[in-house]
Design an enzyme around this catalytic site. Structure first.
Site, short mmCIF file in Angstrom:
data_model
loop_
_atom_site.label_atom_id
_atom_site.label_comp_id
_atom_site.label_asym_id
_atom_site.label_seq_id
_atom_site.Cartn_x
_atom_site.Cartn_y
_atom_site.Cartn_z
CB THR A 155 -9.79 16.33 23.55
OG1 THR A 155 -9.42 14.97 23.62
CG2 THR A 155 -11.21 16.51 24.07
CG HIS A 156 -5.25 16.40 23.34
ND1 HIS A 156 -4.30 17.08 24.08
CD2 HIS A 156 -6.19 15.96 24.23
CE1 HIS A 156 -4.64 17.02 25.36
NE2 HIS A 156 -5.78 16.37 25.48
CB SER A 277 -4.29 27.36 -7.33
OG SER A 277 -3.02 27.29 -7.92
CE LYS A 283 -4.59 24.18 -3.66
NZ LYS A 283 -4.25 23.61 -2.43
CG ASN A 285 -6.88 26.97 -2.37
OD1 ASN A 285 -6.81 25.75 -2.17
ND2 ASN A 285 -6.09 27.61 -3.21
CD GLU A 290 -6.30 29.38 3.50
OE1 GLU A 290 -5.20 28.84 3.52
OE2 GLU A 290 -6.90 29.66 2.44
#
Ligand code: ARG
Length: 443
Positions: A155-156, A277, A283, A285, A290
């Site tokens: 949580t948070h 990348s 990388k 990704n 996203e």
């Protein structure tokens, strides 16, 4: 190129106006539904005695052959036409000649466009429901495959209490199942009507509008013609349901993005669903996830644009409403694409169980379980909360593990605490099992 209007005009339309007002570049997606609507309409005209048998046959043959090509994507259209309705009228005139001039009897594009868009929604809700059900099944499969795997719950975005991957995936099963229900309700509420004309109905007896169009779909006359041509709440509801699906998928994407970071390192996402990348050779990704997260902006924007466009429009039809289609098409396309790509990505996720287990060693995750234990031993929860809070503060300050503190030190906090008790409590599986208030469904 013939227009569907023009008799009262003496001047040619300014080319700027032609370009500004046309919609064929996007409403060509409605071609198939426009033909289905016209086939239903000629049925009404025949029943009303406004078409002869041979005229009906000619129009039916012509419309069916246009429908066949419209079903085969991509349907080539001539962009010089104003909209898909004018273009199909033109194709029909070319195919069957004079009989086609009767097609537009007792109808208006205002009525036609709502009909087409409703059918488009019904079709695409069905496609979306199919894809959703695939994802729900996949999530249930992941839940079952990892049924006993505990993980830190947050949580948070801070360590909270242990949960299980079964419950994690189950949470999304619940959300997406509600989404499916929401979409089916919208499907059920969409009423397919014809006979509103431009805004006030047509001279044809309303009983003639009772036509069987295709399996599971029949047509009737509207209860109110102005409402029929000028309401778009079915689009707003659909866009809202799609935006909610997008929001749920975006939250799941965000979790998976976090879990794939070096910092969490809970999962590995298959290379086929990642990108690299151009500069940094190392990388891998999570661009797919996203974009799912990013698309939410478009989905909310599509909903907002139609809500705002409709606000304050006087009854009945206004051309502003032409602007409802691109957002609608866009939202369906986004969600269908997202569901398709997730159907490939989700089953290939690999859980890094050792890294998850390492995080589960954090004794703070079991603080609530310790307080619950003291409650069982007769302490008031508020007191138990303070006692365990002090124990945690001591642990954090001294750097000592609670597990290794020994009975004497533990009993200073509460006489019911002991090393044996602590060892029992600090057990992720046990912690998950001890939460009995949840009606865990079998998936
Ligand atoms: N392209 C229009 C729309 O999408 C079709 C209806 C046009 N009606 C009219 N009276 N100009 O709303």
């Amino acid at each position: 190129m013939s227009k569907m209007w023009g008799g009262r005009f003496t001047k040619k339309t300014d080319p700027l106006v032609e370009g500004f007002t046309k919609s064929i570049q996007f409403d060509k997606k409605l071609a198939e539904y426009d033909c289905i609507g016209s086939l239903a309409h000629i049925n009404v005209l025949k029943k009303a005695g406004l078409l002869t048998g041979p005229e009906y046959k000619k129009l039916e043959g012509g419309l069916k052959s246009i429908l066949e090509s419209a079903k085969k994507a991509p349907f080539k259209v001539d962009d010089a036409f104003e909209d898909i309705h004018s273009y199909i009228q033109h194709l029909l005139e070319k195919k069957v000649g004079k009989a086609a001039l009767k097609l537009h009897t007792c109808r208006s594009r205002n009525d036609q466009v709502v009909f087409d868009t409703k059918l488009y929604c019904l079709k695409n809700i069905t496609v979306t429901l199919d894809l959703l059900s695939g994802i729900v099944k996949q999530l249930a499969k992941s839940a079952n495959a990892n049924a006993r795997q505990a993980m830190p719950g947050y949580t948070h975005l801070q360590h909270a209490m242990p949960v299980s991957l079964y419950d994690y995936f189950g949470a999304y099963v619940e959300m997406l199942s509600r989404d499916a229900k929401r979409m089916s309700n919208i499907f059920d509420n969409i009423e397919i009507v014809m006979g509103a004309g431009a805004l006030s109905g047509t001279p044809i007896d309303s009983s003639k509008y009772s036509v069987k169009m295709m399996p599971g779909c029949s047509l009737c006359s509207p209860a109110n013609a102005m409402d029929a041509v000028s309401s778009r709440d079915f689009i707003i509801e659909t866009l809202s349901a799609l935006a909610i699906i997008g929001m749920h998928l975006s939250r799941m994407a965000e979790d998976l993005i976090l879990w794939s970071t070096k910092e969490f390192d809970f999962i590995d996402i298959d290379e086929a669903f990642c990108t690299g990348s151009s500069l940094m050779p190392q990388k891998k990704n999570p661009d797919v996830l996203e974009l799912i997260r990013g698309n939410t902006g478009k989905l909310y924007g599509n909903l907002m644009s139609v809500l705002v466009m409709m606000k304050g429009l006087p009854l009945s039809y206004n051309r502003d409403m032409q602007l409802d289609k691109e957002p609608l098409f866009s939202s369906f396309e986004i969600i269908q694409q997202e569901l398709k790509v997730l159907a490939g990505l989700l089953p290939k996720i690999k859980f890094k169980k050792n890294n998850i287990a390492r995080q589960l060693e954090d004794e703070c995750l079991y603080a609530t379980d310790m307080a619950d234990y003291l409650v069982q031993k007769g302490a008031a929860f508020k007191d138990a909360h303070t006692i365990i809070g002090k124990l945690i503060a001591y642990k954090l300050k001294s750097g000592k593990e609670i597990k290794k503190m020994g009975n004497e030190a533990l009993k200073k906090f509460h006489p019911a605490l002991s090393s044996k008790v602590i060892r029992k409590i600090i057990d992720p599986e046990q912690s998950v099992k001890s939460k009995r208030s949840v009606r865990r469904k079998k998936r």
